[in-house]
Write a protein that holds these residues in place. Sequence first.
Motif: not given
Length: 86
Positions: A37-40, A9-10, A77-79
């Motif tokens: 590293e903070g990314v799901k 999800y980035t 999208g966002d992933m």
Amino acid sequence: MAMNVLKVYTKNIEVFSDLYAGLENLNLSEGQETELEGVKVSGGGQVEEEYVDEMRVRLDVAVLKIKRQNVTILQHGDMFEVLIPA
């Protein structure tokens, strides 16, 4: 041929690129989540090859192929969806 899916999800390709090496050893079942590293990152279950064909024709999807590993990456999208042969 079925493929296992990892959803990252980035929407930032540079962030995804930095995480990619860490994805190779992840084995998440459908719905299972972790954070790198903070990314799901979550397991997306399995899809058939037809899914890639359907996504390939969409204008809002970028398709990347890593031939030496037989991995397909879809960005939308966002992933990012990382499709790994099962």
